[in-house]
Scaffold this active site. Structure first.
Site: not given
Length: 445
Positions: A112, A319
């Site tokens: 992440d 992201d």
């Protein structure tokens, strides 16, 4: 009264506090210690998509990815929605296999780039969700230590060490999932069994009071890669990390590289662009997107459509944990008009099936006569060309959809991993630069 300048750090840095009630392992652990200076390290880690081993149809995969993206977006923008507790991005799209402890206990974790903490579930559990591997038990490891409140990793975050020498954390996610426990250090092992690297004294969260949706991803924890001293790249002091993401239909693993292996990569021929800092969201990697071309023509959108606003809202972040790029609805409306004019294809409403807002009906004889346009994303100092699977997906026969979604309100844009397929993406943390190189990720490494 907490000063306003401290509030955002409470919301976006790890909520760590040192309180009574975490001495469960006091009789079975070593003396706490801090982290020493790292030796140079090189890592090669295989990544796989969260749904890659599930028996879903292509349309189901698309819809699940869109839904995860919506939940993630809500979490990423929670600060600007008035949330008054620590909230983090949560979730993700890629899993990595790692091991913890000595002897090593293998588990699968989400990578992440929007979170900083490394954590896994720990025994004994007050409350734990089901996971596919055995839950880590610190009492079975010879290299486990709790992290004292005097550690810089506890002091750098939200901490209060008046009553205990145990550094507790409470990490919340936008979908109401949460993990709680205490901070510790352990030996982590990365890479395949025949080419593994063990790293001592990695700071992580030992989570023994957890609830939420993590189990649906088939994972047992999370590895944070965000812009923070707690994240894995910063702890390992690698200076760089890079990934190469394979096609969504590929059976090959995607690849993550860290440390000196990134120095051997080809020059980023598509150019580099600065990683922009947003003080209101210090964990996230922002890019300065200046405009978008569709089919060779610039979209008629405002020059500040992707700018970070004074209150910290807006902007574009890159992201790994969001599949489809998310753009403001005003930009997507302009893009819809451009695409229908260029292709002469009729719009078809497939949003209830896929969650993607721009879908078009292909001719009855198939797509042989249709030229779907390429796009260029103009970042500061570089122009990134996108085409094929990076832009288009075919959820059903006779239908093509743009692999991007629309967001309203707060204006945050996200450059998702679909637009990063078959591209070597290098995060140069020392120089705060991001590099792109078109690459056949299925056969490159």
């Amino acid at each position: 009264m907490i000063m306003a300048s401290l509030l955002y750090s409470l919301l976006f840095l790890l909520g760590v506090s040192c309180v009574l009630g975490t001495s469960t392992f006091a009789t079975s652990i070593k003396s706490p210690h801090d982290v020493h200076k790292r030796d140079p390290i090189s890592l090669k880690i295989e990544l796989r998509r969260v749904d890659s081993d599930k028996n879903y149809t292509k349309m189901e995969r698309i819809k699940r990815a869109v839904l995860r993206g919506k939940h993630r977006y809500q979490a990423l923008t929670a600060f600007f929605s008035g949330v008054q507790t620590p909230v983090y991005s949560g979730g993700g799209e890629f899993l990595m296999n790692i091991a913890i402890g000595e002897p090593p206990n293998y588990y699968r974790a989400i990578l992440d780039t929007g979170s900083d903490l490394i954590w896994t579930q720990c025994q004994p559990c007050q409350q734990c969700f089901n996971q596919p591997t055995q839950i880590y038990n610190p009492q079975n490891s010879s290299t486990f230590s709790t992290l004292p409140c005097s550690s810089r990793h506890c002091e750098n975050a939200w901490s209060s060490c008046d009553y205990s020498n145990y550094c507790d954390f409470n990490y919340g996610y936008g979908d109401r999932s949460s993990v709680r426990g205490y901070m510790a250090t352990e030996t982590f092992t990365f890479g395949s069994s025949d080419n593994s690297v063990s790293v001592p004294d990695v700071v992580f969260g030992c989570a023994n009071d957890n609830q939420g949706t993590f189990a649906q991803f088939g994972d047992s924890g999370l590895v944070g890669f965000a812009n923070s001293a707690l994240s894995l790249p910063y702890q390992l002091e690698t200076g760089k990390f890079a990934y190469c993401l394979t096609s969504k239909e590929s059976t090959s693993y995607s690849t993550l590289l860290m440390g000196s292996l990134t120095d051997q990569l080809p020059v980023a021929i598509a150019g580099t662009t600065p990683l922009i800092s947003n003080p209101s969201r210090p964990l996230y990697y922002y890019l300065e997107l200046q405009g978008i071309d569709v089919g060779g023509s610039p979209l008629p959108i405002s020059s500040n459509a992707f700018a970070i606003k004074q209150d910290g809202s807006g902007g574009m972040m890159i992201d790994s944990g969001t599949t489809y790029s998310q753009l403001p609805s005003s930009v997507m409306n302009v893009m819809t008009n451009a695409l229908t004019q260029i292709t002469n294809l009729a719009l078809v409403d497939y949003s209830s099936y896929t969650g993607l807002p721009i879908c078009m009906q292909l001719p009855s004889d198939g797509s042989s006569g249709v030229q779907l346009p390429d796009m260029v994303f103009h970042f500061e100092n570089s122009a990134l060309y996108l085409s094929g699977e990076q832009l288009w997906t075919y959820p059903a026969s006779g239908v093509v959809c743009l692999a991007m979604t629309s967001v309203n309100g707060l204006g945050l844009s996200i450059f998702g991993n679909s637009q990063q397929i078959n591209m070597q993406v290098v995060y140069d943390l020392q120089n705060q630069l991001l590099g792109f190189t078109p690459t056949d990720c299925d056969g490159y490494y």
